[in-house]
Design an enzyme around this catalytic site. Sequence first.
Site, mmCIF file in Angstrom:
data_model
loop_
_atom_site.group_PDB
_atom_site.id
_atom_site.type_symbol
_atom_site.label_atom_id
_atom_site.label_comp_id
_atom_site.label_asym_id
_atom_site.label_seq_id
_atom_site.Cartn_x
_atom_site.Cartn_y
_atom_site.Cartn_z
ATOM 1 N N MET A 19 -31.032 -28.423 109.984
ATOM 2 C CA MET A 19 -31.972 -27.697 110.722
ATOM 3 C C MET A 19 -33.061 -27.977 111.648
ATOM 4 O O MET A 19 -33.392 -28.919 110.729
ATOM 5 C CB MET A 19 -32.779 -26.741 110.074
ATOM 6 C CG MET A 19 -31.687 -25.956 108.861
ATOM 7 S SD MET A 19 -32.698 -24.997 107.232
ATOM 8 C CE MET A 19 -30.723 -24.079 106.964
ATOM 9 N N SER B 89 -22.712 -26.048 99.589
ATOM 10 C CA SER B 89 -23.786 -26.542 100.730
ATOM 11 C C SER B 89 -25.173 -27.045 99.824
ATOM 12 O O SER B 89 -25.433 -27.108 99.218
ATOM 13 C CB SER B 89 -24.802 -24.855 101.182
ATOM 14 O OG SER B 89 -25.557 -25.779 101.972
ATOM 15 N N HIS C 214 -20.052 -28.873 102.257
ATOM 16 C CA HIS C 214 -21.109 -27.720 103.759
ATOM 17 C C HIS C 214 -22.593 -28.908 104.003
ATOM 18 O O HIS C 214 -23.635 -29.039 103.151
ATOM 19 C CB HIS C 214 -21.484 -26.861 103.914
ATOM 20 C CG HIS C 214 -21.949 -25.880 104.495
ATOM 21 N ND1 HIS C 214 -20.841 -25.574 105.520
ATOM 22 C CD2 HIS C 214 -22.948 -25.693 105.290
ATOM 23 C CE1 HIS C 214 -22.095 -24.803 106.643
ATOM 24 N NE2 HIS C 214 -22.665 -24.971 106.329
ATOM 25 N N MET D 261 -27.110 -26.263 112.712
ATOM 26 C CA MET D 261 -28.253 -24.901 113.112
ATOM 27 C C MET D 261 -29.742 -25.929 114.405
ATOM 28 O O MET D 261 -30.506 -26.176 114.099
ATOM 29 C CB MET D 261 -29.596 -24.226 112.254
ATOM 30 C CG MET D 261 -28.078 -23.598 111.364
ATOM 31 S SD MET D 261 -28.410 -23.307 109.828
ATOM 32 C CE MET D 261 -27.936 -24.759 109.197
ATOM 33 N N HIS E 256 -22.365 -28.320 109.663
ATOM 34 C CA HIS E 256 -23.597 -26.434 110.123
ATOM 35 C C HIS E 256 -24.432 -27.521 111.275
ATOM 36 O O HIS E 256 -25.510 -27.450 110.395
ATOM 37 C CB HIS E 256 -23.247 -26.011 109.474
ATOM 38 C CG HIS E 256 -23.712 -24.234 109.519
ATOM 39 N ND1 HIS E 256 -24.205 -23.913 108.827
ATOM 40 C CD2 HIS E 256 -24.164 -23.840 111.010
ATOM 41 C CE1 HIS E 256 -24.668 -22.216 109.358
ATOM 42 N NE2 HIS E 256 -24.582 -22.823 110.737
ATOM 43 N N MET F 184 -22.037 -16.478 109.795
ATOM 44 C CA MET F 184 -23.239 -16.004 109.137
ATOM 45 C C MET F 184 -23.318 -14.716 108.858
ATOM 46 O O MET F 184 -23.566 -13.554 109.267
ATOM 47 C CB MET F 184 -24.871 -16.447 110.420
ATOM 48 C CG MET F 184 -24.705 -17.997 110.619
ATOM 49 S SD MET F 184 -24.465 -18.985 109.684
ATOM 50 C CE MET F 184 -25.394 -18.833 108.462
ATOM 51 N N ASP G 5 -20.676 -17.701 105.075
ATOM 52 C CA ASP G 5 -21.932 -18.697 105.478
ATOM 53 C C ASP G 5 -23.057 -17.912 104.938
ATOM 54 O O ASP G 5 -23.110 -17.185 106.299
ATOM 55 C CB ASP G 5 -21.505 -20.101 106.475
ATOM 56 C CG ASP G 5 -23.547 -20.512 105.710
ATOM 57 O OD1 ASP G 5 -23.920 -21.508 106.528
ATOM 58 O OD2 ASP G 5 -23.773 -20.634 104.609
ATOM 59 N N ASP H 123 -26.324 -28.440 106.565
ATOM 60 C CA ASP H 123 -26.854 -27.865 107.053
ATOM 61 C C ASP H 123 -28.231 -28.910 107.401
ATOM 62 O O ASP H 123 -28.864 -29.040 106.569
ATOM 63 C CB ASP H 123 -27.769 -26.751 106.193
ATOM 64 C CG ASP H 123 -26.518 -25.512 105.545
ATOM 65 O OD1 ASP H 123 -26.913 -24.944 104.451
ATOM 66 O OD2 ASP H 123 -25.556 -24.944 106.834
HETATM 67 C C1 DX5 Z 1 -28.214 -20.870 105.731
HETATM 68 C C2 DX5 Z 1 -26.801 -22.062 105.591
HETATM 69 C C3 DX5 Z 1 -26.392 -21.083 104.398
HETATM 70 C C4 DX5 Z 1 -27.014 -21.957 103.020
HETATM 71 C C5 DX5 Z 1 -26.331 -21.284 102.231
HETATM 72 O O1 DX5 Z 1 -28.824 -21.264 107.031
HETATM 73 O O2 DX5 Z 1 -26.553 -22.388 106.600
HETATM 74 O O3 DX5 Z 1 -25.410 -22.970 104.168
HETATM 75 O O4 DX5 Z 1 -27.092 -23.003 102.785
HETATM 76 O O5 DX5 Z 1 -27.007 -21.040 100.881
HETATM 77 P P1 DX5 Z 1 -27.407 -19.855 100.696
HETATM 78 O O6 DX5 Z 1 -24.861 -19.525 99.560
HETATM 79 O O7 DX5 Z 1 -27.750 -20.024 98.827
HETATM 80 O O8 DX5 Z 1 -26.814 -18.050 100.732
HETATM 81 ZN ZN ZN Z 2 -24.345 -23.596 106.495
#
Ligand code: DX5
Ligand code: ZN
Length: 217
Positions: free
Chosen positions: A37, A8, A33, A68, A66, A137, A175, A35
């Site tokens: 947000m 990620s 990956h 969010m 991903h 998750m 994840d 993320d």
């Molecule tokens: C959290 C993300 C994950 C996160 C994982 O909301 O969706 O992808 O970045 O990071 P680690 O592996 O550090 O938990």
């Molecule tokens: Zn993620």
Amino acid sequence: MPHLIAPSILAADFGNLQRDVELINQSQADWIHVDVMDGLFVPNISFGFPIADAVGKIAQKPLDVHLMIVEPDRYIKRFADAGASNITVHYEACPNLHRTVQAIKELGCTAGVALNPHTPVSLLEDIVADLDLVLIMSVNPGFGGQHFIENTYKKLHDIRSLSSMTNPKLLIEVDGGVGANNVTNLINAGANVLVAGNSVFSAPDPAAAIAQLKAAK
Ligand code: DX5
Ligand code: ZN
């Protein structure tokens, strides 16, 4: 199917993002990956299109996006344009999930649905056959570096059995809080895609950390 590793970039060094994406390009990782947000669906804001576009230009591995965000339908085409191979939306953000999944597929992307830790797998009963990927998750979404939630193992068993008849090729992604300490147990519980943020980018040698996760049995 050998398990896939998706580092990620949320945990990457954003002052040296090109360096860290190229590190993943050169590594044994399978996907990158990404993320996204929005500060609404989750209590954090990560990044948007300028970063997704930049990563899309230098990535030599599939982008595993991903989302969010609330109302993801508004932006799935834009992330496909940025180079997303996979687009994963949250079950909790999609009142018209069947329509959203079809729209992702029509863009030529792999359609994924993510479940928050409190959301039961059984809610996917009537859509699992249409999915390419389910993301379980294993932390509450919004931040990297959180502790792994043990109930994830039960949910992996649940989605493995729910999909075994109608969609045995379903990709099952985990994840949050994934690392060398739990990767083998996760694979044995049915996961075949492992996201890793901090366990990769806070390691002294991220490429070696990726190789260790990839070699896990
Ligand atoms: C959290 C993300 C994950 C996160 C994982 O909301 O969706 O992808 O970045 O990071 P680690 O592996 O550090 O938990
Ligand atoms: Zn993620």
